[in-house]
Design a protein around this motif. Structure first.
Motif, PDB file in Angstrom:
ATOM      1  N   VAL A 103      40.197  42.263  45.045  1.00  0.00           N
ATOM      2  CA  VAL A 103      41.376  42.314  43.633  1.00  0.00           C
ATOM      3  C   VAL A 103      41.748  41.113  43.123  1.00  0.00           C
ATOM      4  O   VAL A 103      42.360  40.241  44.071  1.00  0.00           O
ATOM      5  CB  VAL A 103      42.502  43.235  44.121  1.00  0.00           C
ATOM      6  CG1 VAL A 103      43.440  43.358  42.984  1.00  0.00           C
ATOM      7  CG2 VAL A 103      41.911  44.755  44.397  1.00  0.00           C
ATOM      8  N   GLN A 125      44.659  42.456  50.926  1.00  0.00           N
ATOM      9  CA  GLN A 125      44.541  43.942  51.153  1.00  0.00           C
ATOM     10  C   GLN A 125      45.708  44.053  52.141  1.00  0.00           C
ATOM     11  O   GLN A 125      45.639  43.632  53.319  1.00  0.00           O
ATOM     12  CB  GLN A 125      43.221  44.456  51.683  1.00  0.00           C
ATOM     13  CG  GLN A 125      43.506  46.226  51.621  1.00  0.00           C
ATOM     14  CD  GLN A 125      42.145  46.761  51.661  1.00  0.00           C
ATOM     15  OE1 GLN A 125      40.861  46.174  51.916  1.00  0.00           O
ATOM     16  NE2 GLN A 125      42.012  48.164  52.139  1.00  0.00           N
ATOM     17  N   PRO A 142      52.326  47.132  49.382  1.00  0.00           N
ATOM     18  CA  PRO A 142      51.886  45.856  49.202  1.00  0.00           C
ATOM     19  C   PRO A 142      53.192  44.845  49.109  1.00  0.00           C
ATOM     20  O   PRO A 142      54.267  45.165  48.172  1.00  0.00           O
ATOM     21  CB  PRO A 142      51.247  45.878  48.057  1.00  0.00           C
ATOM     22  CG  PRO A 142      51.559  46.990  47.169  1.00  0.00           C
ATOM     23  CD  PRO A 142      52.019  48.032  48.462  1.00  0.00           C
ATOM     24  N   TYR A 156      47.382  43.925  47.786  1.00  0.00           N
ATOM     25  CA  TYR A 156      47.285  45.205  47.104  1.00  0.00           C
ATOM     26  C   TYR A 156      47.014  46.431  48.132  1.00  0.00           C
ATOM     27  O   TYR A 156      46.648  45.796  49.149  1.00  0.00           O
ATOM     28  CB  TYR A 156      45.884  45.047  46.126  1.00  0.00           C
ATOM     29  CG  TYR A 156      44.851  44.962  46.914  1.00  0.00           C
ATOM     30  CD1 TYR A 156      43.802  46.138  47.258  1.00  0.00           C
ATOM     31  CD2 TYR A 156      44.276  43.684  47.244  1.00  0.00           C
ATOM     32  CE1 TYR A 156      42.687  45.836  47.887  1.00  0.00           C
ATOM     33  CE2 TYR A 156      43.030  43.444  48.231  1.00  0.00           C
ATOM     34  CZ  TYR A 156      42.221  44.525  48.301  1.00  0.00           C
ATOM     35  OH  TYR A 156      41.141  44.499  48.887  1.00  0.00           O
ATOM     36  N   GLU A 165      47.029  50.204  44.323  1.00  0.00           N
ATOM     37  CA  GLU A 165      48.594  49.539  43.858  1.00  0.00           C
ATOM     38  C   GLU A 165      48.818  48.046  44.186  1.00  0.00           C
ATOM     39  O   GLU A 165      48.270  47.604  45.186  1.00  0.00           O
ATOM     40  CB  GLU A 165      49.788  50.360  44.432  1.00  0.00           C
ATOM     41  CG  GLU A 165      50.030  51.487  44.166  1.00  0.00           C
ATOM     42  CD  GLU A 165      51.258  52.439  44.381  1.00  0.00           C
ATOM     43  OE1 GLU A 165      51.938  51.632  45.497  1.00  0.00           O
ATOM     44  OE2 GLU A 165      51.580  53.267  44.035  1.00  0.00           O
ATOM     45  N   VAL A 166      49.071  47.278  43.109  1.00  0.00           N
ATOM     46  CA  VAL A 166      49.196  45.773  42.918  1.00  0.00           C
ATOM     47  C   VAL A 166      50.449  45.265  42.998  1.00  0.00           C
ATOM     48  O   VAL A 166      51.146  45.729  42.109  1.00  0.00           O
ATOM     49  CB  VAL A 166      48.175  45.466  42.034  1.00  0.00           C
ATOM     50  CG1 VAL A 166      48.116  43.670  41.935  1.00  0.00           C
ATOM     51  CG2 VAL A 166      46.645  45.685  42.315  1.00  0.00           C
TER      52      VAL A 166
END
Length: 415
Positions: free
Chosen positions: A355, A364, A369, A374, A383-384
Motif C-alpha cells: 500500500v 501493515q 493502524p 494500514y 483501512e489506511v
C-alpha cells in the motif's frame, strides 16, 4: 510464424542491440547509440551499421514440391536466411573518436552473443522486443549466428582500393519464413466421412485492452485505455482479432502455475463477435477464486461439423487483473477506508501486498493502524492511516498492489 516484411527482422535486432548497449556498464553513462540499417558509408555521424546485404533460401528447411504440382508451391512458406554486416562508424578520424567506435562495436558484439535467439519472451530492461514491433503471438523465433570470416577474406566484402579496410562482423539470422498465399479453396478425394474441413480460419487474438475510468483531484473524470489490458474486477476486458465467434465460444484464463486453463462462466458475461470479444472480469470462475496478478487468455470456438462438435483454440495474450477501488471514505484524523478488493486471500502472501501513499510505502499493522500504517480488515476492505508529515490540503495518490497488480488511479486529500 511467417511474415513478408523483412524490415521487421532488421528492426528487431537494431532495437535489441541499441537497448542492450545502452545498459552496458562499459557504455554508460552515454545515451542509447544509433543502430541503423543503412550501409556504413551512408551513416551521418557516429553509430553502428547493421546492414542486410544478402539473403539465401535455407537448404535445411526447404520443403519438397507439393503434391498438387509446381504451381502450388506458393502455398508453402519460404524459409530464408538473412545475412548482415555489422560495422561501427566513428564520428571522425581522431584517436578518441575511433576508440569510441570500437567500444560501441565491442558492446554490440556482446549483445548479440548474449541473446543468440529472440522469441516472444525476449526482453531488455523489461521491454519486450517483439512487442515493440507487433510480433508477439506469431510464434516467430530468430536465431543469430556469427559467421567466421577469415582476415584474409574480409577484404572481399569491401572494395578497399586506396582506403583502409573497415572493421566489421558478419551474422546470419535464421529461420525467417515468408508468408505463403492463403488457400481460398481446396478440392480433393474424400477418404472418410469423419474428416471435416473447418469452414473458417482458426481464432486469432491480436490484442487485449480495457478502458479505465477514474477521477483526478478536483473531481475531473478521466478515461484511459490500456493495452495489454490492465483491468480491475468488474471491468470490461476487450479482445480483438479474427474468427472469434462460433456456435460456442469459451474464454480461457490461465495463471502462473495453473496446470489447465479455467473456462469463464456465465458471471463473466462473455459476448463474442467475429473480430471482438468482451467479458466482464469476475472474482471467481466456477467457485475458484481469481487472484490479482498476470494471466494469459485465449479464445476457444466450437462448431458442429458432420454431427460432431469441432473446437479450435487461439493463441494466448497477456492481461493483468487488478484489485478494484469502489469507494474511499474519510473517517477523520487521517484515517481512510477503502472498499473494493480483492485485498486478501489465503493464497496471497503478506509480502505480496503493498500500500503506497504518494511515494511512501506503508507498513501493515496487526491491529488499528497508526500513522504510516494500514490494516487489511477483510478481502474487500483496507483501512489506511496517512503519514503524519504530509502537507494538509494536498492530494496524494493511493496505490494498492497485490501480486504486482496495481489498483486503478485513486487519490485522497490530506486533512
Amino acid at each position: 510464424m511467417s511474415l513478408l516484411d523483412l524490415s521487421l527482422v532488421t528492426r528487431t535486432f537494431t532495437e535489441l542491440i541499441a537497448r542492450s548497449v545502452e545498459l552496458s556498464p562499459a557504455w554508460q553513462p552515454r545515451s542509447r547509440p544509433i543502430v541503423s540499417p543503412v550501409p556504413p558509408d551512408q551513416i551521418a555521424g557516429a553509430g553502428l551499421s547493421f546492414y542486410l546485404y544478402h539473403t539465401t533460401e535455407s537448404p535445411h528447411h526447404k520443403t519438397p514440391p507439393p503434391v498438387g504440382g509446381i504451381d502450388d508451391v506458393r502455398y508453402n512458406s519460404m524459409a530464408v536466411e538473412m545475412h548482415f554486416q555489422m560495422s561501427p562508424v566513428a564520428a571522425g578520424q581522431s584517436v578518441n573518436e575511433m576508440h569510441e567506435a570500437q567500444l560501441l562495436f565491442g558492446c554490440a558484439l556482446k549483445a548479440l552473443h548474449d541473446a543468440p535467439e529472440i522469441d516472444d519472451e525476449t526482453e531488455v530492461n523489461g521491454t519486450n522486443i517483439f512487442g515493440l514491433l507487433g510480433l508477439v503471438g506469431a510464434q516467430n523465433r530468430f536465431r543469430v549466428n556469427k559467421v567466421p570470416v577469415m582476415p584474409s577474406e574480409a577484404v572481399s566484402y569491401w572494395t578497399a582500393g586506396a582506403s583502409a579496410m573497415r572493421l566489421a562482423a558478419y551474422y546470419t539470422i535464421s529461420v525467417v519464413y515468408l508468408d505463403p498465399d492463403t488457400i481460398q479453396s481446396r478440392a480433393g478425394r474424400v477418404y472418410s466421412y469423419s474428416v471435416s474441413a473447418y469452414p473458417a480460419g482458426s481464432p486469432f487474438v491480436t490484442s487485449s485492452e480495457t478502458s479505465v475510468n477514474f477521477l483526478l483531484p478536483g473531481g475531473l473524470a478521466q478515461t484511459i485505455t490500456t493495452s495489454p489490458a490492465v483491468v480491475a474486477y468488474g471491468g470490461d476486458l476487450v479482445l480483438t482479432g479474427a474468427n472469434l465467434s462460433g456456435e460456442r465460444v469459451d474464454l480461457l484464463l490461465r495463471g502462473n502455475g495453473d496446470r489447465e486453463p479455467l473456462v469463464a462462466d456465465e458471471n463473466w458475461a462473455v459476448v463474442a463477435q467475429p473480430t471482438r470479444l468482451v467479458a466482464r472480469i469476475g472474482s471467481t470462475i466456477g467457485g475458484t477464486t481469481i487472484l490479482p496478478g498476470t494471466y494469459s487468455v485465449s479464445v476457444r470456438t466450437s462448431r458442429t461439423l458432420s454431427g460432431r462438435l469441432v473446437s479450435d483454440t487461439s493463441n494466448t495474450t497477456p492481461i493483468q487483473i487488478t484489485p478494484a477501488v469502489d469507494l474511499i471514505s474519510d473517517l477523520g484524523g487521517g484515517l481512510f477506508r477503502i472498499d473494493g478488493g480483492l485485498f486478501a486471500d489465503p493464497a496471497i502472501a503478506p509480502e505480496q501486498v503493498e500500500v503506497h501513499i504518494g511515494a511512501r510505502m506503508l507498513v501493515q499493522a496487526g491491529g488499528a493502524p497508526l500513522a504510516g500504517e494500514y490494516q487489511i480488515i477483510n478481502a474487500g476492505r483496507i483501512e489506511v492511516q496517512l503519514p503524519a508529515d504530509l502537507v494538509s490540503g494536498t492530494d496524494v495518490a493511493l496505490r494498492i498492489l497485490i501480486n504486482g497488480a496495481e489498483t486503478p488511479p485513486a487519490f485522497v486529500r490530506v486533512p
